[in-house]
Design an enzyme around this catalytic site. Structure first.
Site, mmCIF file in Angstrom:
data_model
loop_
_atom_site.group_PDB
_atom_site.id
_atom_site.type_symbol
_atom_site.label_atom_id
_atom_site.label_comp_id
_atom_site.label_asym_id
_atom_site.label_seq_id
_atom_site.Cartn_x
_atom_site.Cartn_y
_atom_site.Cartn_z
ATOM 1 N N ARG A 158 22.013 12.153 -12.657
ATOM 2 C CA ARG A 158 20.841 12.194 -11.754
ATOM 3 C C ARG A 158 19.736 13.112 -12.300
ATOM 4 O O ARG A 158 19.052 13.806 -11.537
ATOM 5 C CB ARG A 158 21.246 12.682 -10.351
ATOM 6 C CG ARG A 158 22.182 11.771 -9.607
ATOM 7 C CD ARG A 158 21.533 10.425 -9.267
ATOM 8 N NE ARG A 158 22.312 9.704 -8.300
ATOM 9 C CZ ARG A 158 23.378 8.949 -8.583
ATOM 10 N NH1 ARG A 158 23.743 8.770 -9.843
ATOM 11 N NH2 ARG A 158 24.032 8.335 -7.633
ATOM 12 N N SER A 230 22.067 9.202 -0.878
ATOM 13 C CA SER A 230 22.809 10.470 -0.990
ATOM 14 C C SER A 230 21.811 11.623 -0.983
ATOM 15 O O SER A 230 20.893 11.639 -1.798
ATOM 16 C CB SER A 230 23.561 10.536 -2.314
ATOM 17 O OG SER A 230 24.469 9.477 -2.442
ATOM 18 N N GLU A 327 19.894 15.972 -4.338
ATOM 19 C CA GLU A 327 19.567 14.846 -5.203
ATOM 20 C C GLU A 327 18.157 14.357 -4.861
ATOM 21 O O GLU A 327 17.366 13.973 -5.713
ATOM 22 C CB GLU A 327 20.564 13.703 -5.004
ATOM 23 C CG GLU A 327 20.265 12.566 -5.948
ATOM 24 C CD GLU A 327 20.840 11.241 -5.543
ATOM 25 O OE1 GLU A 327 20.034 10.347 -5.214
ATOM 26 O OE2 GLU A 327 22.072 11.104 -5.561
HETATM 27 N N1 EPU Z 1 33.890 10.552 1.358
HETATM 28 C C1 EPU Z 1 34.206 11.373 2.415
HETATM 29 N N2 EPU Z 1 33.475 11.263 3.562
HETATM 30 C C2 EPU Z 1 32.468 10.377 3.709
HETATM 31 C C3 EPU Z 1 32.152 9.528 2.629
HETATM 32 C C4 EPU Z 1 32.863 9.633 1.443
HETATM 33 O O1 EPU Z 1 35.113 12.190 2.333
HETATM 34 O O2 EPU Z 1 31.838 10.362 4.780
HETATM 35 C C5 EPU Z 1 34.639 10.699 0.094
HETATM 36 C C6 EPU Z 1 35.764 9.690 -0.081
HETATM 37 O O3 EPU Z 1 36.846 10.380 -0.663
HETATM 38 C C7 EPU Z 1 35.200 8.709 -1.085
HETATM 39 C C8 EPU Z 1 34.329 9.613 -1.930
HETATM 40 O O4 EPU Z 1 33.775 10.544 -0.999
HETATM 41 O O5 EPU Z 1 36.216 8.143 -1.836
HETATM 42 C C9 EPU Z 1 33.216 8.905 -2.655
HETATM 43 O O6 EPU Z 1 32.394 8.217 -1.735
HETATM 44 P P1 EPU Z 1 31.442 7.020 -2.176
HETATM 45 O O7 EPU Z 1 32.210 6.027 -2.980
HETATM 46 O O8 EPU Z 1 30.687 6.541 -0.993
HETATM 47 O O9 EPU Z 1 30.455 7.678 -3.216
HETATM 48 P P2 EPU Z 1 29.638 9.054 -3.228
HETATM 49 O O10 EPU Z 1 30.280 9.953 -4.224
HETATM 50 O O11 EPU Z 1 29.428 9.616 -1.855
HETATM 51 C C10 EPU Z 1 28.068 8.318 -5.188
HETATM 52 C C11 EPU Z 1 26.593 8.237 -5.424
HETATM 53 C C12 EPU Z 1 26.006 7.037 -4.694
HETATM 54 C C13 EPU Z 1 26.686 5.793 -5.222
HETATM 55 C C14 EPU Z 1 28.195 5.912 -4.992
HETATM 56 C C15 EPU Z 1 28.976 4.775 -5.604
HETATM 57 C C16 EPU Z 1 25.877 10.526 -5.797
HETATM 58 C C17 EPU Z 1 25.209 11.724 -5.225
HETATM 59 N N3 EPU Z 1 25.977 9.478 -4.963
HETATM 60 O O12 EPU Z 1 28.227 8.553 -3.790
HETATM 61 O O13 EPU Z 1 24.618 6.969 -4.975
HETATM 62 O O14 EPU Z 1 26.196 4.636 -4.592
HETATM 63 O O15 EPU Z 1 28.693 7.125 -5.615
HETATM 64 O O16 EPU Z 1 29.062 4.947 -6.966
HETATM 65 O O17 EPU Z 1 26.267 10.537 -6.956
HETATM 66 C C18 EPU Z 1 22.477 7.653 -4.200
HETATM 67 O O18 EPU Z 1 22.371 8.272 -5.271
HETATM 68 O O19 EPU Z 1 21.554 7.665 -3.328
HETATM 69 C C19 EPU Z 1 23.712 6.946 -3.931
HETATM 70 C C20 EPU Z 1 23.925 6.303 -2.776
#
Ligand code: EPU
Length: 331
Positions: A158, A230, A327
């Site tokens: 990012r 995010s 972010e």
């Molecule tokens: N989780 C929780 N609580 C929640 C949601 C998620 O505990 O309310 C945990 C779960 O363990 C889940 C893990 O977080 O397995 C990962 O969640 P998710 O797959 O939704 O991905 P993220 O890490 O929250 C990142 C990117 C997203 C991208 C997704 C998928 C960042 C800051 N965000 O989110 O990007 O779509 O992975 O690859 O790196 C964005 O940048 O705006 C964005 C949406």
């Protein structure tokens, strides 16, 4: 190109925050770029795509330049070349419909092409930097165009050179290497689940469809519930910190990643443990289906939203000793 004075940006940011800027101009073409006044200082300029990654906290004494969404994509020397004002998801759909791979995991990311290199957009194990060959920038002070190679963009998680704000650059076009023989990447757990028992090599279009479905199931549509995706980055921690936290929280998520050193943990998980999932004060809150998404339930001001993010940061710092980094661009 019309220059508007004292202009409201409420309909130009997906968090729907009301905020005024001194001057505003909409860019539809290269000739609009070239018509911009050359004497605007870097600190006085703000370049926006569709405002899907920005939190305004006060009125801006700035000249705001915003690209009008307009799809323009060509193939030049075997590279896919897209105009900065092209909606990102239109580019993904264009590519997968031509069976060109490389950005299918980035389906449904809101925003325009020109904003994509700024924060090196990423999702489901893929980042823009994996396919990007060059970024063309327009220097509004000299009136010249310049191309930066992938290496010169200094991409990381990012992050890119464009975040340093020390050049009078506006991204005008990008060149991508998208090919029909690129391997698909369905290694991320939610994608593995989607394709369980099916072909190990789904088409790019099928992958983009699966990513779209996953995103729609957990992320709010910014045009229905105002948000900016995010809000924080996933923190990168070293193994000692991870072990310290795991002594009390065995379920701490840890993701190994090819895009940065160390281990990434989940900002959403940290926020959820601190009680922020679905937490709301007035119209500012965090989404009830995903703790990493700051939402405006109606008329939250930039200051209301900022207060909510500061509270969340403080809670995570106290409980886990981890400092969350934004972010979203906070202005
Ligand atoms: N989780 C929780 N609580 C929640 C949601 C998620 O505990 O309310 C945990 C779960 O363990 C889940 C893990 O977080 O397995 C990962 O969640 P998710 O797959 O939704 O991905 P993220 O890490 O929250 C990142 C990117 C997203 C991208 C997704 C998928 C960042 C800051 N965000 O989110 O990007 O779509 O992975 O690859 O790196 C964005 O940048 O705006 C964005 C949406």
């Amino acid at each position: 190109m019309k220059i508007l004075e004292n202009y409201s940006l409420k309909n130009h940011n997906t968090l729907a925050v009301d905020c005024y800027c001194d001057q505003f101009a909409e860019i539809k073409s290269l000739s609009d770029l070239e018509a911009l006044p050359k004497d605007i200082k870097i600190t006085e300029m703000l370049i926006m795509g569709c405002g899907s990654n920005i939190l305004f906290t006060e009125n801006l004494s700035r000249f705001v330049v915003q690209f009008k969404p307009r799809k323009h994509i060509t193939i030049v020397d075997n590279l896919v070349v897209a105009w900065a004002g092209t909606p990102w998801n239109d580019l993904v759909n264009w590519a997968v419909n031509k069976n060109l791979g490389g950005i299918e995991n980035l389906a449904l990311i809101p925003g325009l092409v020109g904003a994509a290199p700024f924060q090196n957009i990423g999702a489901y194990g893929t980042e823009l930097q994996d396919s990007l060959v060059w970024v063309e920038v327009y220097n509004w002070q000299t009136g010249l165009y310049h191309r930066l190679s992938n290496e010169e963009c200094l991409f990381s998680y990012r992050h890119s050179i464009f975040k340093y704000h020390d050049q009078p650059w506006i991204i005008s076009r990008i060149g991508l290497d998208l090919r029909n023989d690129k391997p698909v990447n369905i290694s991320y757990q939610p994608l593995q689940e989607k394709f369980a028992g099916q072909s190990k090599n789904p088409s790019f279009k099928k992958v983009a469809q699966a990513v779209t479905e996953i995103r729609q199931s957990k992320l709010p549509d910014p045009y229905k519930i105002p948000n900016a995706g995010s809000f924080f980055k996933n923190p990168v921690i070293d193994s000692q910190v991870a072990q310290r936290i795991q002594r009390r929280h065995k379920d701490l998520p840890i993701f190994e990643t090819k895009h940065c050193e160390g281990q990434k943990t989940s900002a959403a998980w940290l926020l959820e443990q601190c009680g922020f999932k679905g937490h709301r004060e007035g119209d500012a809150g965090f989404y009830d289906k995903h703790a990493l998404i700051l939402v405006n339930h109606g008329n939250a001001s930039g200051q209301d939203l900022l207060k909510m993010t500061k509270m969340a940061k403080r809670a995570v710092k106290i409980k886990f000793g981890i400092v969350l980094e934004e972010e979203v661009r906070v202005l």
